[in-house]
Design an enzyme around this catalytic site. Structure first.
Site, mmCIF file in Angstrom:
data_model
loop_
_atom_site.group_PDB
_atom_site.id
_atom_site.type_symbol
_atom_site.label_atom_id
_atom_site.label_comp_id
_atom_site.label_asym_id
_atom_site.label_seq_id
_atom_site.Cartn_x
_atom_site.Cartn_y
_atom_site.Cartn_z
ATOM 1 N N ASP A 1 45.444 40.510 38.151
ATOM 2 C CA ASP A 1 44.165 40.144 38.786
ATOM 3 C C ASP A 1 43.697 38.744 38.359
ATOM 4 O O ASP A 1 43.544 38.473 37.168
ATOM 5 C CB ASP A 1 43.145 41.214 38.345
ATOM 6 C CG ASP A 1 41.740 41.023 38.894
ATOM 7 O OD1 ASP A 1 41.492 40.043 39.605
ATOM 8 O OD2 ASP A 1 40.891 41.903 38.595
ATOM 9 N N HIS B 1 35.832 42.154 36.922
ATOM 10 C CA HIS B 1 37.115 41.434 36.798
ATOM 11 C C HIS B 1 37.182 40.666 35.481
ATOM 12 O O HIS B 1 36.164 40.325 34.900
ATOM 13 C CB HIS B 1 37.284 40.488 37.981
ATOM 14 C CG HIS B 1 37.333 41.207 39.299
ATOM 15 N ND1 HIS B 1 38.481 41.751 39.811
ATOM 16 C CD2 HIS B 1 36.355 41.495 40.193
ATOM 17 C CE1 HIS B 1 38.220 42.330 40.970
ATOM 18 N NE2 HIS B 1 36.932 42.197 41.228
#
Lengths: 545, 545
Positions: free
Chosen positions: B184, B357
């Site tokens: 990610d 995130h």
């Protein structure tokens, strides 16, 4: 005091100061259309009240040359005649607009330190630090008391060029007594203090010291002092400067003519000639730091610029922060530049821009220097005005002395009291689309929105005069609905359905046009939605022959 | 390894792992249309390559239930049949989508700790912390080596519910050897560490402790653990909870059925009944934290909600950060709520949201635990992938072992080498408009854009079959161009000009339809632009009678 723009919004600032039968206007800006204003070019304040009181308006004082403070001037001067006051750079930018509109007007230059008497108003012009050169605040003394308008500002103790704010003079004015303060609220949500332009200069120093290839810097054309600093750095590092982008070229011309920009001899080079220099000898200053679709930087990033091809070794600097709404276009530009191998320096990863507006600690200082009796936060959305009011309260100002206004509301202020009038004056937004000022309304915008989402289907039928029997058609033409070549079956069936609906209507004797139009519209809308789940505009047209 | 979506973009994630004749797909997401995709509902990945290789595809593994990871599933299952693997919540959300599309499919539940053998692939499911419950990473062991896909994640040492990452197991996998890491990149530009959900909990604690009136909290429906925390706080503070907004109600139902949400007895109340309680007994949990136009919160702010009228004393919490592009709509909602006298708590002024995130220090930890030989940054625009690659390099990874890919590019990896194939497989964006998947192309979008900016003018003329002499008309009808009632003169003159242009064409013998159409279009375009500086679409239609 009547705000006519800039309250509840960031944009189209315009504030009226009225004493008996005399009026002064401060600023006359424009704003950019919001997303739902399809096809609109710019938005200006409603000027009805000014036009109705044209003979009372004694002058327009412009705080500085940003679009949200000067963009409405040509539209005002088309409707009435009034002298416009501003510093040389501000007037230079206004003159440029007037030329584009083919207008002439009386522009009167002022500068910090000036004191003017206009009717009952005694205006003192004060230097203020902001992100454009030639920015002012105004202290307007009236028989009722002194009104202080900060204009847009930040407190920069170390501006790149020009003087910091004259704190002694501000304090003197405060000691003599400020009846009403109007102050910039843009950054009122932010704690602390906006950093000085010097922090940007330090980042630029570092970029020039470490870059081996070409340097391309996109920034706001109006930040003349930053442009000057870049030009100075270029000379130090033996680089030539190419200027790119219409508004940047424009600004460099105006600012250098007026002495705001001091361009070292032999330092400029035509953009078309940069390829004759080695990469380490080149700096480009350009527009497009907001990712504007037609700007020079966006065209470079898209490999669509006549003279400049981005290549590995280039350093591209976006010396700006995203204005809300522009985040995505800026990201696109950054992504494309990185993909071409350039080193890209932008606000998310480096201290390459500072705001031109004051954070909370700066607001506090201005309030404490000026010690106003009454206060109206201006230049901000409601949340900014609200937070600015809370900042003022936190300094001990009584809540009832603070007024959060709306465009068009009227505040009457005297030494003993301040009160909002019950009735507003006309104020609001006027949309400009091409040459049309205010002629695009809700219906046109609604149609544009529906057209943008689903396109349209035109159904034309020729009918016999009198009987309304079908002579030819119906024919179906669409735009923005489906790709016609791949949808022949759909459109053929649609024609059959419309034909059937019209025949049914005629059989039932419903041959008046409204009935026939709704027969077309209803049958087609249902069929199209069932088949596609889309809602295009359906436009039935009957021709009598 | 072939990324089919999610590279060079945030959205529509879809990654293919191929070993000889066997394939596994990881995620199958959608994305929202960009501004220039007029009228488009959603965007899904091009699935051509999957359909062409349907018999090789052994399974779809979904990391978690966010739209950009599951939104494409129904469109995939319409075209081929394949089992879909995910945790219970993920599958619950997918089942909900399949019901809407009237589809049935083979959904197979997995959970952290599971190890599955599917053909040559041995898949280990690992718990990972993210902003939705039931999120996984996958360690996929193949005869060529181990591929590790993080999914979306953050490193939260103190999640509100559930376990933190099993760092020991990650380290073990790293020690055994990771051939290829996919990780990610969303927050790769941000230094430091994303704060824990616990920081949001602390702010919420404080809001519940100090608020006297109603509390209205808008947040992402998918953040089930945050919703649980709010429900627990409500019980502690003796408030009943009303749930508002379709997607929030949906999520609460699915999550509580599946055991992800533990709703205390008697704690819920119908939204329609909140007025029967005292203000200090009410909490509302709602959608709309991004200012979505039709959401419950936006309707409350606009005084357009059936059950809820915002009033002074209310505390409204936007427990979210603006997703880029939504800044303006969120500001509008905040402004309107403040104007109604509510206290509004939002991310600009309080720690009321954290990202799901990882920032740079979290990325570093994952890289150091897994010690991959090769690395492909995924889930990000080019700038995020680029910065993530720099982070990996800063840890000592050789540049040539890092691959910044494009959707559709093919990376062949073995223990000894990794190499991009010269030829891409089909990949890209497919636009969904209503029932149409991929049928809206460039021409339709261009027409919608022009229609949105200037509307259109239809010119209909009936002509005699054969001779093309004018029998009736031309008639002019417009939509989205000008307000017709105020522009009669303009439209009348336009008709005269078109009539003249047609007569001239006939005089010169230019009676073929293309010539007559361009006579209409050219004459009218010039006149309209000169008069209005606008460029509507001009649609000449001839009817033969």
């Amino acid at each position: 005091m009547i705000p006519l723009g800039g309250i509840g919004e960031i944009g189209k600032n315009m504030t009226l100061i009225r004493y008996r039968d005399e009026m002064l206007l401060i600023d006359c800006g424009m704003t950019f259309p919001s997303d739902e204003m399809y096809g609109i070019d710019i938005v200006i304040p409603d000027m009805t009240y000014l036009v109705e009181n044209a003979e009372k308006l004694k002058g327009v004082f412009i705080t500085h040359g940003h679009e949200d403070h000067i963009g409405g001037v040509p539209y005002l001067l088309k409707r009435l005649s009034v002298p416009v006051y501003g510093t040389a750079l501000t007037l230079g930018l206004i003159q440029n607009k007037l030329n584009e509109h083919g207008l002439k007007a009386e522009l009167r230059a002022i500068e910090p330190g000036d004191r003017l008497q206009i009717g009952s108003f005694r205006i003192e012009v004060l230097n203020i630090t902001h992100s454009i050169a030639g920015a002012c605040a105004f202290a307007i003394d009236t028989p009722a008391g002194l009104v202080f308008h900060t204009g847009d500002f930040k407190i920069d103790y170390t501006p790149l060029k020009g003087d910091p704010i004259d704190f002694q003079r501000f304090a003197e004015i405060g000691r003599k007594g400020v009846l009403l303060l109007l102050a910039d609220s843009t950054n009122a949500e932010r704690k602390g203090h906006t950093p000085s332009e010097k922090t940007v200069a330090a980042t630029l120093d570092n970029i020039f010291a470490t870059s081996k290839g070409r340097i391309i810097i996109a920034t706001f054309a109006s930040n003349v002092n930053r442009v000057q600093y870049i030009m100075n750095l270029a000379r130090e590092h033996k680089r030539k400067v190419a200027v790119s982008g219409r508004s940047m070229i424009n600004m460099v011309n105006i600012a250098s003519e007026l002495g705001y920009l001091d361009i070292p001899d032999n330092s400029l080079i035509e953009l078309g000639r940069i390829n004759s220099l080695r990469d380490e000898e080149v700096v480009m200053i350009t527009t497009g730091s907001q990712g504007e679709p037609m700007s020079a930087l966006t065209r470079m990033a898209s490999d669509d610029h006549k003279n400049v091809k981005i290549k590995p070794g280039d350093t591209v600097v976006l010396s700006s922060s995203p204005i809300p709404g522009n985040e995505k276009t800026i990201s696109n530009v950054v992504n494309k530049l990185l993909e071409k191998g350039a080193k890209v320096i932008y606000s998310a990863i480096a201290d390459i821009h500072v705001s031109g507006h004051p954070c909370q600690e700066e607001l506090k200082l201005i309030h404490m220097l000026l010690k106003p009796k009454y206060f109206v936060p201006v230049h901000g959305e409601f949340k900014h005005l609200h937070t600015h009011a809370e900042v003022a309260e936190s300094l001990g100002m009584p809540k009832e002395n603070i007024f959060i206004m709306h465009n068009g509301s009227v505040l009457n202020v005297s030494q003993s009291r301040a009160e909002m009038e019950k009735k507003d004056v006309p104020a609001g937004s006027v949309m400009v689309d091409g040459l049309g000022v205010g002629d695009v309304g809700k219906i046109v915008l609604r149609d544009r929105k529906i057209l943008s989402e689903g396109g349209l289907i035109v159904v034309v039928t020729a009918v016999e005069k009198g009987s309304n029997y079908i002579v030819s058609g119906p024919e179906i033409i669409s735009r923005g609905f489906v790709y016609v070549r791949e949808s022949e079956d759909l459109l053929n069936t649609a024609r059959d359905i419309v034909t059937q609906a019209l025949e049914d209507a005629i059989d039932r004797g419903l041959t008046d046009w409204p009935s026939m139009k709704s027969a077309v519209r209803d049958s087609l809308r249902e069929f199209i939605f069932e088949q596609t789940k889309r809602n295009p505009i359906i436009l039935p047209i009957f021709m009598e022959v």
